[in-house]
Design an enzyme around this catalytic site. Structure first.
Site, short mmCIF file in Angstrom:
data_model
loop_
_atom_site.label_atom_id
_atom_site.label_comp_id
_atom_site.label_asym_id
_atom_site.label_seq_id
_atom_site.Cartn_x
_atom_site.Cartn_y
_atom_site.Cartn_z
N ASP A 103 33.07 41.76 53.02
CA ASP A 103 33.23 40.32 53.29
C ASP A 103 33.11 39.58 51.95
O ASP A 103 34.08 39.41 51.23
CB ASP A 103 32.17 39.92 54.31
CG ASP A 103 32.36 38.52 54.86
OD1 ASP A 103 33.14 37.75 54.28
OD2 ASP A 103 31.72 38.18 55.88
N GLY A 105 31.54 40.82 49.45
CA GLY A 105 31.56 41.89 48.44
C GLY A 105 30.20 42.19 47.84
O GLY A 105 30.04 43.16 47.12
#
Ligand code: PRP
Length: 178
Positions: A103, A105
């Site tokens: 998402d 990261g």
């Protein structure tokens, strides 16, 4: 919590086709002599890891790691907390981190750093889905299933407040706390 049935975003058939493609690609990229360790990120990766691992045609071992960043809500805090490290020794081995979703990261970036601190031979990443628009940090996904939009997805390991992880498809829901 919204109790409606999630709307199908990625069908069971599409997931299974893509997982097989990824498994074939991974099997081709690693040598049979490589010491491949698949590191599943709990909880969300458990189904993807199980399917992916069983479709590989090369030797592999399995480890799990647990982190938490979302707690019970749907907004990422950005702070990653290690709940459980790998059990085996991964020094000198080829590590493949297996995630359900990337998402912001932050989690994957943290995990790559964590794994590298164990001095493996290499570190690569696999993720079933990635929310490209939500990226806050730059992180490479070597084996990606699908890019998706900024929707809250459940199923195939993904949850919302621990619900819907075992759906065979990936579906969209509307979280009630945003
Ligand atoms: C989810 C997912 C990833 C992380 C990705 O885990 O499994 O690990 O969020 O988010 P990011 O790219 O914004 O860091 P979650 O904390 O929901 O735990 P879970 O896997 O146990 O559901």
């Amino acid at each position: 919590m919204n109790n409606n049935t999630p709307e199908v975003l990625i069908s069971e058939e599409a997931i299974q086709t893509r997982v097989l493609e990824l498994a074939e690609q991974i099997s081709a990229d690693y040598d049979s002599a490589d010491d491949l360790v698949m590191v599943g990120v709990l909880k969300g990766s458990f189904i993807f890891l199980a399917d992916l691992a069983r479709r590989l045609s090369i030797p592999r071992t399995i480890e799990f790691i647990a982190v938490s960043s979302y707690e019970n809500g749907s907004v990422s805090s950005g702070a990653v907390r290690l709940l459980m490290d790998v059990r085996g020794n991964i020094e000198g081995k080829h590590v493949l981190i297996v995630e359900d979703i990337v998402d912001t990261g932050h989690t994957l970036k943290y995990l790559i750093g964590m794994m590298k601190s164990h001095r493996p031979a290499s570190v690569r990443t696999a993720a079933l889905v990635r929310k490209a628009e939500s990226a806050e940090v730059d992180v490479d996904v070597d084996y990606l299933g699908f890019d998706i939009g900024d929707e809250w997805v459940v199923g195939y390991g993904l949850d919302y407040a621990e619900q819907n992880r075992t759906l065979p498809y990936i579906g969209v829901i509307k979280p009630t706390d945003t």
